[in-house]
Design an enzyme around this catalytic site. Structure first.
Site, PDB file in Angstrom:
ATOM      1  N   ASP A   1      30.161   5.742  18.814  1.00 23.86           N
ATOM      2  CA  ASP A   1      29.015   5.088  19.462  1.00 23.86           C
ATOM      3  C   ASP A   1      28.518   5.784  20.726  1.00 23.86           C
ATOM      4  O   ASP A   1      28.073   5.113  21.674  1.00 23.86           O
ATOM      5  CB  ASP A   1      29.353   3.634  19.803  1.00 23.86           C
TER       6      ASP A   1
ATOM      7  N   GLY B   1      36.174  -1.591  23.981  1.00 26.62           N
ATOM      8  CA  GLY B   1      35.504  -2.180  22.840  1.00 26.62           C
ATOM      9  C   GLY B   1      35.684  -1.375  21.571  1.00 26.62           C
ATOM     10  O   GLY B   1      36.707  -1.464  20.890  1.00 26.62           O
ATOM     11  N   CYS B   2      34.682  -0.567  21.243  1.00 29.19           N
ATOM     12  CA  CYS B   2      34.672   0.125  19.958  1.00 29.19           C
ATOM     13  C   CYS B   2      35.719   1.227  19.855  1.00 29.19           C
ATOM     14  O   CYS B   2      36.244   1.481  18.772  1.00 29.19           O
ATOM     15  CB  CYS B   2      33.275   0.661  19.686  1.00 29.19           C
ATOM     16  N   VAL B   3      36.049   1.893  20.967  1.00 27.98           N
ATOM     17  CA  VAL B   3      37.114   2.898  20.951  1.00 27.98           C
ATOM     18  C   VAL B   3      38.451   2.223  20.656  1.00 27.98           C
ATOM     19  O   VAL B   3      39.219   2.667  19.797  1.00 27.98           O
ATOM     20  CB  VAL B   3      37.166   3.670  22.287  1.00 27.98           C
TER      21      VAL B   3
ATOM     22  N   THR C   1      38.590   0.919  17.047  1.00 32.08           N
ATOM     23  CA  THR C   1      38.701   2.032  16.091  1.00 32.08           C
ATOM     24  C   THR C   1      40.103   2.628  16.097  1.00 32.08           C
ATOM     25  O   THR C   1      40.668   2.928  15.044  1.00 32.08           O
ATOM     26  CB  THR C   1      37.643   3.102  16.423  1.00 32.08           C
TER      27      THR C   1
END
Length: 201
Positions: free
Chosen positions: A25, A146-148, A151
């Protein structure tokens, strides 16, 4: 990083022999100063990610990019949009181009489109990595908490060795970034320095 529970946490998953780079992202909404999710410390993370991308390409390693995208009207946004209304900037017809990648993918480098935090949830990423023979996922991008984080956790859940590169991630505050790296390193991933990651790529 040794923790208060001694040997209970902070083991190592280590590096396998076939790493891939997953850039999570890294889009204008986070990296531009006036973006809806602008991060104060994104510049160094972008520069570090570029170095990792260059190294991966130079040595024939797979580079995968992720981006969040929603259909007009948010039909595929589920409850995530209700929790974080600013995600509306990632709809296909939203103005501003905030979902555009900050760094440009090279020829043949897949861009995984996702609707939720993890790059694995509801996407083809795990299959793409397995077919490519990947055993280690080098995670960079935003945001760390968040996304890190999501993942990296799902990489472990799918049987890949997650390596989160400290200098190549960023978050809303240095404390949030640091605390999440500490927790990731304790339980779900190896947090590594840029030099270590460059050497393995």
């Amino acid at each position: 990083m040794a923790g208060p529970h001694g040997e209970a946490f902070s083991g190592r998953v280590g590096w396998g022999g076939a790493p891939a780079l997953v850039v999570v992202d890294l889009v204008r909404a986070y990296t531009e100063p006036d973006g809806p999710f602008a991060l104060p410390g994104a510049g160094p993370a972008v520069a570090a990610t570029q170095r990792l991308v260059d190294a991966a390409r130079a040595h024939g390693r797979l580079v995968v990019w992720t981006a969040v995208r929603y259909a007009p009207g948010f039909a595929d946004a589920g409850l995530f949009m209700r929790k974080v209304p600013a995600l509306a900037c990632f709809t296909e017809d939203a103005p501003g181009g905030w979902g555009e990648l900050t760094l440009k993918p090279g020829p043949g480098e897949p861009v995984v489109v996702k609707q939720y935090a993890s790059a694995f949830f509801g996407t083809s990423l795990a299959s793409t990595l397995r077919v490519a023979g990947v055993d280690t996922v080098v995670v960079t991008g935003v945001s760390t908490s968040g996304c890190v984080r999501a993942t990296a956790m799902d990489a472990l859940n799918h049987g890949f060795r997650p390596q989160v590169v400290r200098e190549a991630c960023a978050d809303r505050t240095p404390e949030l970034h640091r605390n999440n790296l500490t927790d990731l390193d304790a339980k779900y991933a190896d947090v590594v320095g840029l030099g270590d990651a460059l050497a393995h790529l």
